[in-house]
Design a protein around this motif. Structure first.
Motif, PDB file in Angstrom:
ATOM      1  N   CYS A 175     -26.963 -58.751  13.795  1.00 22.00           N
ATOM      2  CA  CYS A 175     -27.610 -59.936  13.215  1.00 22.00           C
ATOM      3  C   CYS A 175     -27.763 -59.715  11.708  1.00 22.00           C
ATOM      4  O   CYS A 175     -28.170 -58.640  11.272  1.00 22.00           O
ATOM      5  N   CYS A 191     -31.870 -59.273  11.136  1.00 21.04           N
ATOM      6  CA  CYS A 191     -32.693 -58.227  11.756  1.00 21.04           C
ATOM      7  C   CYS A 191     -31.888 -57.043  12.254  1.00 21.04           C
ATOM      8  O   CYS A 191     -32.466 -56.069  12.728  1.00 21.04           O
ATOM      9  N   CYS A 230     -29.259 -63.759  15.293  1.00 17.34           N
ATOM     10  CA  CYS A 230     -29.652 -63.668  16.698  1.00 17.34           C
ATOM     11  C   CYS A 230     -30.571 -64.848  17.030  1.00 17.34           C
ATOM     12  O   CYS A 230     -31.114 -65.481  16.118  1.00 17.34           O
TER      13      CYS A 230
HETATM   14 ZN   LIG Z   1     -31.906 -61.334  14.144  1.00 18.56          ZN
END
Ligand SMILES: [Zn+2]
Length: 200
Positions: free
Chosen positions: A58, A61, A70
């Protein structure tokens, strides 16, 4: 003794590099996969190939996901003032299952380990620190690394690096409810919920 099957040897060799698998269990798994139900082995090979092809990190994150962002980072309803830092996608999953945390995440994909030669540069921490620097909604970083020497070293490094960049972001470590040495993935939902909310 000459090898009975170089192909089997190769498979065992690949399996025993996986975390938690020694030569004996690697050999057991390889034999199990190839003994009767070869369909099962092919399904595994196919799933592995698809996962390697489709899964990426992602952008925000760092967790494993099929898309640029995500589902958690893409969810506008999540609390943008908080980032919880976890070691792995499994820990993230464990926290999500508690339904107690509604903020966002950063997934380290490992911990700093001087013994194994894993320094901060291997953990994509720059990605987190850029986010700390640029994200003006951010008010709090909650560090949920395990209470092990590596977890402590990682938490300490992150806390220092964050406060060097922003003095208006609170950094805390989840504190209560989880006994030292117990890793998040193996802790039940209620314990984690009380760890997250019991700390105030
Ligand atoms: Zn994420």
């Amino acid at each position: 003794m000459p090898s009975l099957s170089p192909s089997l040897d190769k498979l065992i060799d690949a399996l025993k590099r996986l975390p938690g698998l020694g030569p004996r269990s690697a050999s057991r798994i390889a034999q199990h996969l190839l003994a009767d139900e070869k369909v099962q082995a092919l399904a595994l090979a196919h799933a592995l190939e698809q996962a390697v092809k489709n899964i990426k990190r992602c952008e925000l994150c760092n967790t494993l996901t099929d898309s640029e962002l995500c589902p958690i980072c893409a969810d506008e309803a999540r609390d943008k003032t908080k980032i919880c830092v976890v070691e792995s996608p499994a820990d993230q999953q464990a926290l999500e299952e508690t339904m107690a945390y509604r903020g966002r995440y950063f997934v380290l994909m490992g911990l700093i380990s001087p013994v194994q030669g894993v320094g901060a540069e291997r953990l994509h921490l720059q990605k987190l620190l850029n986010r700390v620097q640029d994200d003006r909604d951010l008010k709090e970083i909650l560090i949920a690394t395990p209470f092990t020497p590596e977890g402590d070293a990682t938490a300490h490094f992150i806390a220092k690096a964050v406060s060097a960049r922003r003095n208006d972001v609170r950094v805390s470590r989840y504190a209560r409810g989880i006994p030292a040495g117990v890793e998040l993935e193996y802790t039940d939902a209620n314990t984690i919920a009380s760890a997250i909310f019991g700390r105030r």
